[in-house]
Design a protein around this motif. Sequence first.
Motif, PDB file in Angstrom:
ATOM      1  N   ARG A   1       2.702  92.685 -73.992  1.00 59.67           N
ATOM      2  CA  ARG A   1       2.036  93.656 -73.615  1.00 59.67           C
ATOM      3  C   ARG A   1       0.587  93.462 -73.825  1.00 59.67           C
ATOM      4  O   ARG A   1      -0.491  93.981 -72.760  1.00 59.67           O
ATOM      5  N   PHE A   2       0.044  92.875 -74.720  1.00 56.84           N
ATOM      6  CA  PHE A   2      -1.321  92.777 -74.977  1.00 56.84           C
ATOM      7  C   PHE A   2      -1.948  91.388 -75.123  1.00 56.84           C
ATOM      8  O   PHE A   2      -3.115  91.048 -74.771  1.00 56.84           O
ATOM      9  N   ALA A   3      -1.092  90.699 -75.595  1.00 55.21           N
ATOM     10  CA  ALA A   3      -1.556  89.120 -75.965  1.00 55.21           C
ATOM     11  C   ALA A   3      -0.474  88.109 -75.725  1.00 55.21           C
ATOM     12  O   ALA A   3       0.724  88.443 -75.486  1.00 55.21           O
ATOM     13  N   ASP A   4      -0.672  86.967 -75.406  1.00 56.48           N
ATOM     14  CA  ASP A   4       0.466  85.723 -75.145  1.00 56.48           C
ATOM     15  C   ASP A   4       0.671  85.172 -76.686  1.00 56.48           C
ATOM     16  O   ASP A   4       1.779  84.597 -76.567  1.00 56.48           O
ATOM     17  N   PHE A   5       0.102  85.241 -77.467  1.00 55.61           N
ATOM     18  CA  PHE A   5       0.396  84.725 -78.905  1.00 55.61           C
ATOM     19  C   PHE A   5      -0.421  85.342 -79.903  1.00 55.61           C
ATOM     20  O   PHE A   5      -1.327  85.802 -79.983  1.00 55.61           O
ATOM     21  N   VAL A   6       0.540  85.975 -80.807  1.00 52.81           N
ATOM     22  CA  VAL A   6      -0.007  86.881 -82.001  1.00 52.81           C
ATOM     23  C   VAL A   6       0.792  86.306 -83.522  1.00 52.81           C
ATOM     24  O   VAL A   6       2.087  85.920 -83.426  1.00 52.81           O
ATOM     25  N   TYR A   7      -0.265  86.283 -84.368  1.00 49.30           N
ATOM     26  CA  TYR A   7       0.262  86.009 -85.627  1.00 49.30           C
ATOM     27  C   TYR A   7      -0.389  86.853 -86.717  1.00 49.30           C
ATOM     28  O   TYR A   7      -1.328  87.361 -86.567  1.00 49.30           O
TER      29      TYR A   7
ATOM     30  N   SER B   1       5.388  84.548 -79.592  1.00 44.38           N
ATOM     31  CA  SER B   1       4.585  84.030 -78.284  1.00 44.38           C
ATOM     32  C   SER B   1       5.435  84.336 -76.965  1.00 44.38           C
ATOM     33  O   SER B   1       6.590  84.610 -77.169  1.00 44.38           O
ATOM     34  N   VAL B   2       4.709  84.157 -76.054  1.00 42.22           N
ATOM     35  CA  VAL B   2       5.521  84.210 -74.632  1.00 42.22           C
ATOM     36  C   VAL B   2       6.101  82.783 -74.426  1.00 42.22           C
ATOM     37  O   VAL B   2       7.133  82.773 -73.649  1.00 42.22           O
ATOM     38  N   ARG B   3       5.801  81.867 -75.366  1.00 38.74           N
ATOM     39  CA  ARG B   3       6.598  80.598 -75.312  1.00 38.74           C
ATOM     40  C   ARG B   3       7.568  80.273 -76.077  1.00 38.74           C
ATOM     41  O   ARG B   3       7.312  80.937 -77.434  1.00 38.74           O
ATOM     42  N   LYS B   4       8.763  80.044 -75.934  1.00 38.93           N
ATOM     43  CA  LYS B   4       9.847  80.213 -76.680  1.00 38.93           C
ATOM     44  C   LYS B   4       9.395  79.219 -77.940  1.00 38.93           C
ATOM     45  O   LYS B   4       8.993  77.975 -77.725  1.00 38.93           O
ATOM     46  N   GLY B   5       9.757  79.584 -79.174  1.00 41.82           N
ATOM     47  CA  GLY B   5       9.469  78.916 -80.296  1.00 41.82           C
ATOM     48  C   GLY B   5       8.168  78.835 -80.790  1.00 41.82           C
ATOM     49  O   GLY B   5       7.811  77.989 -81.852  1.00 41.82           O
TER      50      GLY B   5
ATOM     51  N   PHE C   1      -4.770  87.877 -82.185  1.00 45.04           N
ATOM     52  CA  PHE C   1      -4.304  87.840 -80.780  1.00 45.04           C
ATOM     53  C   PHE C   1      -4.768  86.846 -79.812  1.00 45.04           C
ATOM     54  O   PHE C   1      -6.195  86.634 -79.895  1.00 45.04           O
ATOM     55  N   VAL C   2      -4.089  86.276 -79.015  1.00 45.22           N
ATOM     56  CA  VAL C   2      -4.760  85.103 -78.475  1.00 45.22           C
ATOM     57  C   VAL C   2      -4.073  85.188 -76.929  1.00 45.22           C
ATOM     58  O   VAL C   2      -2.934  85.550 -76.896  1.00 45.22           O
ATOM     59  N   ARG C   3      -4.653  84.826 -76.074  1.00 49.05           N
ATOM     60  CA  ARG C   3      -4.385  84.821 -74.631  1.00 49.05           C
ATOM     61  C   ARG C   3      -4.392  83.496 -74.121  1.00 49.05           C
ATOM     62  O   ARG C   3      -5.472  82.629 -74.093  1.00 49.05           O
ATOM     63  N   SER C   4      -3.297  83.080 -73.236  1.00 49.98           N
ATOM     64  CA  SER C   4      -3.175  81.694 -72.648  1.00 49.98           C
ATOM     65  C   SER C   4      -2.834  81.913 -71.063  1.00 49.98           C
ATOM     66  O   SER C   4      -3.650  81.765 -70.291  1.00 49.98           O
ATOM     67  N   LEU C   5      -1.712  82.223 -71.196  1.00 48.62           N
ATOM     68  CA  LEU C   5      -1.140  82.478 -69.604  1.00 48.62           C
ATOM     69  C   LEU C   5      -1.738  83.451 -68.733  1.00 48.62           C
ATOM     70  O   LEU C   5      -1.716  83.438 -67.531  1.00 48.62           O
ATOM     71  N   ASN C   6      -1.865  84.602 -69.633  1.00 47.82           N
ATOM     72  CA  ASN C   6      -2.797  85.895 -69.024  1.00 47.82           C
ATOM     73  C   ASN C   6      -4.224  85.173 -68.617  1.00 47.82           C
ATOM     74  O   ASN C   6      -4.764  84.956 -69.593  1.00 47.82           O
ATOM     75  N   PRO C   7      -4.457  85.266 -67.468  1.00 48.12           N
ATOM     76  CA  PRO C   7      -5.823  84.669 -66.949  1.00 48.12           C
ATOM     77  C   PRO C   7      -7.059  85.589 -67.411  1.00 48.12           C
ATOM     78  O   PRO C   7      -8.151  84.802 -67.449  1.00 48.12           O
ATOM     79  N   VAL C   8      -6.710  86.812 -67.755  1.00 46.82           N
ATOM     80  CA  VAL C   8      -7.989  87.634 -67.823  1.00 46.82           C
ATOM     81  C   VAL C   8      -8.197  87.511 -69.305  1.00 46.82           C
ATOM     82  O   VAL C   8      -7.443  87.683 -70.249  1.00 46.82           O
ATOM     83  N   SER C   9      -9.492  87.298 -69.726  1.00 46.69           N
ATOM     84  CA  SER C   9      -9.813  87.076 -71.160  1.00 46.69           C
ATOM     85  C   SER C   9     -10.116  88.679 -71.526  1.00 46.69           C
ATOM     86  O   SER C   9      -9.911  89.630 -71.203  1.00 46.69           O
ATOM     87  N   PHE C  10     -10.104  88.647 -72.707  1.00 47.34           N
ATOM     88  CA  PHE C  10     -10.280  89.759 -73.801  1.00 47.34           C
ATOM     89  C   PHE C  10     -11.471  90.530 -73.402  1.00 47.34           C
ATOM     90  O   PHE C  10     -12.414  89.847 -73.230  1.00 47.34           O
TER      91      PHE C  10
END
Length: 826
Positions: free
Chosen positions: A293-299, A335-339, A417-426
Amino acid sequence: MGRMDLMSSGRNGSEVPPSAGPGGLLDASDDAAAVISADGIVTGWTRAAEALLGYSAPEVVGHSAARLLATPGDPVRVAGVAERCREGMGWSGLIPVQHRDGSRIDVDLRVSASFRIGTDECFLISARELKQQWTVGQSILDGFLTRSPVGMAVMDAQLRYVWLNDTLERFGGVPREQRLGRRLSDVLPGLHAETIEGLMRKVLATGIPVTDYEYVGWSWSDPRRQHAYSTSFFPLVNADDTVTGICYMVLDVTERWNARQLLSLVNEAGTCVGRTLDVTRTAQELADFAVPRFADFVYVDLLEPVLSTEGHGTWLSDAGPPAAKPVMRRVGMSSVRKGCPEAVVRVGEKLDFIPPPYNVNLLIDGEPIFIPVLDPANLQWVAEQPARSARIREFGLHSLISVPMRARNTVLGLTTFVRSLNPVSFQPDDVLLARELVARAALCVDNARRFSREHAAAVTLQRNLLPHALTGGSALDVASSYLPADPTGGVGGDWFDVIPLSGARVGLVVGDVVGHGITAAATMGRLRTAVQTLADMDLPPDELLAHLDDLVLRLSEEEDDTETARETSTTVLGATCLYAVYDPVTRRCTMARAGHPPPIVLSPDGHVYYPELPAGPPLGLGGMAFEAAVIELAENSLLGLYTNGLIEGADHDMGLGLDRLALALSQPEPDLDALCATAVQRLVPVPQPDDIALLLTRMHALNTDDVASWEVPFDPAAVSDVRLRVTRQVQAWGLEELAMTTELIASELVTNAIRHAAGPVRLRLLRNSRLTCEVSDGSNTAPRLKHARSTDEGGRGLFLVAQFAHRWGTRYTPEGKIIWTEQEIP
């Protein structure tokens, strides 16, 4: 006609018919007014007329009204107006008048129907100054259409562009010349063109406008960012009401749309994050909610003390934070990526990572880190975090927000919160959303942390208050099982105990305090101690429950009067209890219960039943009596005491629970501990919201060879015979070492009974785990232990008894009392 010179200078345009109703001809409340006679003389002048023309009443009244006009009169026209007014119709029109300073004023003049004052014919005249009205020129109109912040366009019946303004051209990023004569789907095919054209066709077909239709899409003007637009469509019609085209207007509502989406996202987070009182699960819920919803990778990384159930769990001390980086543990990641291949640290592992160039002050200050563009070649990242720098480059991590987790002035950890596949920066607005999401999650984490600590403390307190080892001596075998409630339900107040009593008897108790938490556990401990004390006084079950009821009532009243109880609502609400006394000599069990479920009995022949005991009121009500019942139990019978959590459930009633309990205990299992554990596991396979306690006992009877009793004549001379019989019996049991002390104890007790009590007197010896000597008499007077002086001839009997016996005491019976002693068997 010269008398009507005032009217003769009416406007050259057409006459205006008089109006009716409010605001019409006779509504002159705000206008300048004057009364003029038929020969043109002013006979009345108002303050409003003075304010309009500058003449005072003395300067005008009695003079001709002609000098007030700015143009010469028209006698013919004046005559027509006068005639119209005499017919009762009135007249109005535009006339220029002259101010006292010589300036010209255009007024809207109204003349009433003629009327008479005495014999004179008069007319009421009112006037209002005409203000200069602003007129819109073609250049202004053209500027409005082209420079309006609202995009506008005109489409023909085939939905082709005919005209558009500069704003719409700027919104789409497509030049005007490339739009004219083409359709929207040809120019911007990805901007919901088909849906928008469908709405236009609907407007063309029905003629009904469509307003405020919102959509989100991409445009050539800003291809890296989505925009939200609000559009409205209305038909264009010609003189014969035929729809010839469509006009549509577009407004960029991206900010409003984003604000609404952020609010919706925050509200949705409130229902998805913090659904349990579990720290790690709450952290994982936050990570799962934010991706994608908001980011591609969250920890989510929490401080080690936060995850501990000991101490206060705070990283900060009175002297301030430590200089080194705090040790954290990863508890949630998504993450949007598996694993989650982007992660350098896995869930459950320790770390001390804080994004460069920040230090521990980041956690203390609580301000988020916002890095709109991550640079994997950044020297600090390469030097301090080479593994993370490599992952940034490998997976295209390009934008980061890290928000410290704080709640109630307590530092909890860090969420990134980190974005990678979503091209729009925070964007800066995204920082506000991240802060709000983390703030809500932090409050849930802190609640879970506090609950976990309280629950752990309550469980520890309860386990320490429960008996660590149970023994029934030779009277019975004992097995127990206690299952705490599910952590979300809180620790309850269930307890049980096995209490050795005099005469080889055993007291069995099980109870349940109303409520959950530390208060219930502490109250349980107080009641268990009270039961042990009352049982040691050898009170019968019904009297013991009556004293316990008074205690619960007193505790409730005391806590009601305390400030803490009023603030925290820790008042004791009540409890249930069942108390039983088993005598292995007679195999009789005396029971009484206070609102507690009945015990279960399994005979050696396999018969299962629930004894019919008077229910009794729960403890804490006061003013109601308890009744005891006596049942006889065959040797090797199984007696089970339990709390209501074992038989009650959301999917069945108590009756079904009792049947299931009977079936579970009927299984052929010689080992009592195994039967107890199996029964609980079978009846409660999953955690329940209430505590569960089960106490199983297998009854034994004292062998007749281990019991010796004699009726003692009420004569001091019988004491010598008593000593002889006691010595022989003790020696026959092979307890020669206790022969002398037992002879002395029996002699002193029988002598006291004959001297100071009433008959009949009876002596009984019991051999089980201890050697018991009992002397009963018909008196209710309790003996007292005295310290005799050196000159006293007596008073040393009970003192000697107390010295030789392991313990001694008195219990009362319906016939009198029993004084008993116990000696340890070597």
